[in-house]
Design an enzyme around this catalytic site. Structure first.
Site, PDB file in Angstrom:
ATOM      1  N   ASP A   1      19.888  25.334  62.969  1.00  0.00           N
ATOM      2  CA  ASP A   1      20.906  26.274  63.462  1.00  0.00           C
ATOM      3  C   ASP A   1      20.323  27.406  64.301  1.00  0.00           C
ATOM      4  OD1 ASP A   1      23.192  25.144  62.457  1.00  0.00           O
ATOM      5  OD2 ASP A   1      23.381  26.507  60.749  1.00  0.00           O
TER       6      ASP A   1
ATOM      7  N   LYS B   1      27.605  32.734  61.946  1.00  0.00           N
ATOM      8  CA  LYS B   1      27.922  31.503  62.694  1.00  0.00           C
ATOM      9  C   LYS B   1      29.101  30.804  62.022  1.00  0.00           C
ATOM     10  CE  LYS B   1      26.694  28.034  60.899  1.00  0.00           C
ATOM     11  NZ  LYS B   1      26.128  26.898  60.131  1.00  0.00           N
TER      12      LYS B   1
HETATM   13  C1  LIG Z   1      25.057  22.468  58.289  1.00  0.00           C
HETATM   14  C2  LIG Z   1      24.675  23.346  59.461  1.00  0.00           C
HETATM   15  O1  LIG Z   1      24.692  24.698  59.087  1.00  0.00           O
HETATM   16  C3  LIG Z   1      25.690  23.156  60.580  1.00  0.00           C
HETATM   17  O2  LIG Z   1      25.573  24.134  61.593  1.00  0.00           O
HETATM   18  C4  LIG Z   1      23.297  23.030  59.935  1.00  0.00           C
HETATM   19  O3  LIG Z   1      23.235  21.682  60.287  1.00  0.00           O
HETATM   20  C5  LIG Z   1      22.204  23.414  58.966  1.00  0.00           C
HETATM   21  O4  LIG Z   1      21.283  24.160  59.698  1.00  0.00           O
HETATM   22  P1  LIG Z   1      20.015  24.871  59.010  1.00  0.00           P
HETATM   23  O5  LIG Z   1      20.436  25.523  57.731  1.00  0.00           O
HETATM   24  O6  LIG Z   1      19.360  25.703  60.068  1.00  0.00           O
HETATM   25  O7  LIG Z   1      19.189  23.586  58.666  1.00  0.00           O
HETATM   26  P2  LIG Z   1      17.645  23.382  58.366  1.00  0.00           P
HETATM   27  O8  LIG Z   1      17.081  24.582  57.692  1.00  0.00           O
HETATM   28  O9  LIG Z   1      16.985  22.863  59.601  1.00  0.00           O
HETATM   29  O10 LIG Z   1      17.774  22.172  57.351  1.00  0.00           O
HETATM   30  C6  LIG Z   1      18.074  22.333  55.991  1.00  0.00           C
HETATM   31  C7  LIG Z   1      18.325  20.957  55.437  1.00  0.00           C
HETATM   32  O11 LIG Z   1      19.629  20.517  55.829  1.00  0.00           O
HETATM   33  C8  LIG Z   1      19.657  19.148  56.142  1.00  0.00           C
HETATM   34  N1  LIG Z   1      20.095  18.971  57.539  1.00  0.00           N
HETATM   35  C9  LIG Z   1      20.176  20.005  58.383  1.00  0.00           C
HETATM   36  C10 LIG Z   1      20.632  19.845  59.670  1.00  0.00           C
HETATM   37  C11 LIG Z   1      21.005  18.541  60.074  1.00  0.00           C
HETATM   38  N2  LIG Z   1      21.457  18.324  61.312  1.00  0.00           N
HETATM   39  N3  LIG Z   1      20.900  17.505  59.219  1.00  0.00           N
HETATM   40  C12 LIG Z   1      20.463  17.703  57.957  1.00  0.00           C
HETATM   41  O12 LIG Z   1      20.371  16.735  57.188  1.00  0.00           O
HETATM   42  C13 LIG Z   1      18.253  18.630  55.877  1.00  0.00           C
HETATM   43  O13 LIG Z   1      18.248  18.132  54.557  1.00  0.00           O
HETATM   44  C14 LIG Z   1      17.407  19.885  55.949  1.00  0.00           C
HETATM   45  O14 LIG Z   1      16.264  19.790  55.137  1.00  0.00           O
HETATM   46  N1  LIG Z   2      16.808  36.251  55.792  1.00  0.00           N
HETATM   47  C1  LIG Z   2      17.395  35.304  55.055  1.00  0.00           C
HETATM   48  N2  LIG Z   2      18.722  35.340  54.846  1.00  0.00           N
HETATM   49  C2  LIG Z   2      19.329  34.364  54.117  1.00  0.00           C
HETATM   50  N3  LIG Z   2      18.687  33.358  53.536  1.00  0.00           N
HETATM   51  C3  LIG Z   2      17.360  33.275  53.708  1.00  0.00           C
HETATM   52  C4  LIG Z   2      16.662  34.252  54.469  1.00  0.00           C
HETATM   53  N4  LIG Z   2      15.371  33.902  54.471  1.00  0.00           N
HETATM   54  C5  LIG Z   2      15.264  32.774  53.737  1.00  0.00           C
HETATM   55  N5  LIG Z   2      16.453  32.387  53.274  1.00  0.00           N
HETATM   56  C6  LIG Z   2      16.731  31.170  52.460  1.00  0.00           C
HETATM   57  O1  LIG Z   2      17.456  30.255  53.299  1.00  0.00           O
HETATM   58  C7  LIG Z   2      18.401  29.508  52.538  1.00  0.00           C
HETATM   59  C8  LIG Z   2      19.672  29.310  53.361  1.00  0.00           C
HETATM   60  O2  LIG Z   2      20.298  30.543  53.491  1.00  0.00           O
HETATM   61  P1  LIG Z   2      21.396  30.838  54.620  1.00  0.00           P
HETATM   62  O3  LIG Z   2      22.105  32.075  54.196  1.00  0.00           O
HETATM   63  O4  LIG Z   2      20.806  30.791  55.960  1.00  0.00           O
HETATM   64  O5  LIG Z   2      22.307  29.559  54.382  1.00  0.00           O
HETATM   65  P2  LIG Z   2      23.573  29.019  55.096  1.00  0.00           P
HETATM   66  O6  LIG Z   2      24.471  30.178  55.435  1.00  0.00           O
HETATM   67  O7  LIG Z   2      24.134  27.935  54.242  1.00  0.00           O
HETATM   68  O8  LIG Z   2      23.014  28.425  56.423  1.00  0.00           O
HETATM   69  P3  LIG Z   2      23.546  27.219  57.289  1.00  0.00           P
HETATM   70  O9  LIG Z   2      24.951  27.536  57.666  1.00  0.00           O
HETATM   71  O10 LIG Z   2      22.582  27.330  58.450  1.00  0.00           O
HETATM   72  O11 LIG Z   2      23.380  25.985  56.457  1.00  0.00           O
HETATM   73  C9  LIG Z   2      18.627  30.271  51.253  1.00  0.00           C
HETATM   74  O12 LIG Z   2      18.297  29.426  50.188  1.00  0.00           O
HETATM   75  C10 LIG Z   2      17.681  31.464  51.297  1.00  0.00           C
HETATM   76  O13 LIG Z   2      16.932  31.607  50.124  1.00  0.00           O
END
Ligand SMILES: C[C@](O)(CO)[C@H](O)COP(=O)(O)OP(=O)(O)OC[C@H]1O[C@@H](n2ccc(N)nc2=O)[C@H](O)[C@@H]1O
Ligand SMILES: Nc1ncnc2c1ncn2[C@@H]1O[C@H](COP(=O)(O)OP(=O)(O)OP(=O)(O)O)[C@@H](O)[C@H]1O
Length: 317
Positions: free
Chosen positions: A157, A25
């Site tokens: 997401d 993404k």
């Molecule tokens: C930063 C982005 O990647 C942009 O697309 C997303 O908003 C994050 O999406 P995501 O990783 O699927 O998020 P989640 O697993 O639901 O949330 C992780 C943490 O990110 C913060 N969080 C996430 C999404 C959002 N709109 N506001 C937040 O403040 C919160 O602290 C939450 O506990």
């Molecule tokens: N299948 C998986 N792949 C990646 N991370 C995972 C998975 N399952 C659990 N996690 C946990 O989810 C957390 C976020 O990982 P991810 O790679 O999705 O982050 P990100 O790319 O920053 O996502 P976003 O862009 O949604 O914020 C990590 O700390 C990881 O330990």
């Protein structure tokens, strides 16, 4: 009761197993415009998806299994906390409540995307698991209405990753308006291989109420994108100063625009062509072999485009 009766091609496909690509993404822009009482931030984000990602396969099995391979398999565990297992368990719960069978499955995840890198790897894996198991269990028609709520319960997401199409995301990321006009963008992704915690980046935001996106036309996307921002970039740079260097390195290869995606640390550069992006990624890998550089091209929103037909439905023989 099985979710689908008659013997069909999809039944034969399901018996042989199915495969899904969990696309990276890309947040082309991300404006943080407010905060909900529960702490989640309100966003306006232009999102799209690349033609690269993690690969998942789903096979019938005597018991549930989750195995992981690939360059970033060492960064995550194949246990119940994995978003793949959480998506499987959530979907099974939903289907069995309705009297449908959700038999054991062997899931294999090829982890090609850096973990905690702002390109939604875990969210994409969770969404790909929902799509793949719905196909394996032939339950697409039974669960369609509930998929968005289940996806959102797995992460903000995940609903956008379920669709894997360009969109303007609002709310906490779940309120999606398709962006059919966004063209395929040749990209280079770059990451210094330092994981970033999404909550920590949000918590370092100085302002939680920043200007939203003006109404925009679609004639020149680069001009439009250059007027937009990623509000999470400054706080992420405090945690990972290499973000500045990665961005500058990609820009120096001739990118028309560079920016960070999501909560970082992955940065993308938009190039004039796929060939230029490939060339730039190769040059960057030579310059910094210890970092991650990958050329890609984003999908388009149009259902008639070739990219939208290929993405998620490779059936494994
Ligand atoms: C930063 C982005 O990647 C942009 O697309 C997303 O908003 C994050 O999406 P995501 O990783 O699927 O998020 P989640 O697993 O639901 O949330 C992780 C943490 O990110 C913060 N969080 C996430 C999404 C959002 N709109 N506001 C937040 O403040 C919160 O602290 C939450 O506990
Ligand atoms: N299948 C998986 N792949 C990646 N991370 C995972 C998975 N399952 C659990 N996690 C946990 O989810 C957390 C976020 O990982 P991810 O790679 O999705 O982050 P990100 O790319 O920053 O996502 P976003 O862009 O949604 O914020 C990590 O700390 C990881 O330990």
């Amino acid at each position: 009761m099985p979710a689908k009766p008659a013997s069909t091609t999809s039944e034969a496909d399901a018996a042989a197993g199915v495969a899904e690509l969990a696309r990276a993404k890309i947040n082309l822009a991300l404006h943080v415009v407010g905060q909900r009482p529960d702490g989640y931030h309100l966003l306006e984000s232009l999102v799209t998806f690349a033609d690269i990602g993690d690969r998942l396969t789903f096979m019938p099995s005597d018991r549930d299994r989750l195995t992981i391979s690939g360059p970033f398999s060492g960064s995550i565990a194949p246990d119940a906390s994995n978003l793949v297992a959480r998506a499987r368990d959530g979907l099974r719960h939903l289907l069995t409540k309705r009297g449908l069978t959700a038999s054991p499955a062997a899931i294999h995840l090829e982890k090609n995307l850096p973990v905690a890198s702002g390109i939604g790897g875990g969210s994409a894996d969770a969404a790909a698991t929902l799509r793949g198991l719905l196909r394996l269990w032939q339950a697409e028609a039974f669960a369609a209405d509930d998929m968005d709520a289940l996806a959102l319960s797995l992460g903000a997401d995940v609903p956008m990753c379920l669709r894997e199409r360009p969109a303007l995301a609002r709310g906490i990321g779940e309120d999606l308006s398709p962006l059919a006009d966004l063209p395929a963008l040749p990209l280079v992704l770059g990451n210094p291989l330092r994981g970033v915690s999404t909550p920590e980046v949000f918590s370092r935001l100085r302002s939680k109420r920043n200007p939203g996106m003006e109404a925009f036309g679609t004639s020149d996307w680069i001009t439009l994108l250059s007027r937009l921002r990623n509000d999470l970039e400054d706080p992420a740079r405090e945690l990972v100063p290499e973000i500045g260097e990665i961005s500058a390195l990609i820009a120096a290869q001739g990118a028309r625009l560079t920016r960070m995606s999501g909560s970082g640390a992955t940065c993308f550069g938009i190039f004039a062509s796929r060939a230029e992006a490939e060339q730039a990624a190769a040059a960057l890998r030579t310059l910094r072999p210890d970092w991650y550089f990958q050329a890609a091209e984003t999908v388009t929103g149009s259902p008639s485009s070739p990219l939208s037909k290929t993405p998620n439905d490779v059936t494994e023989g």
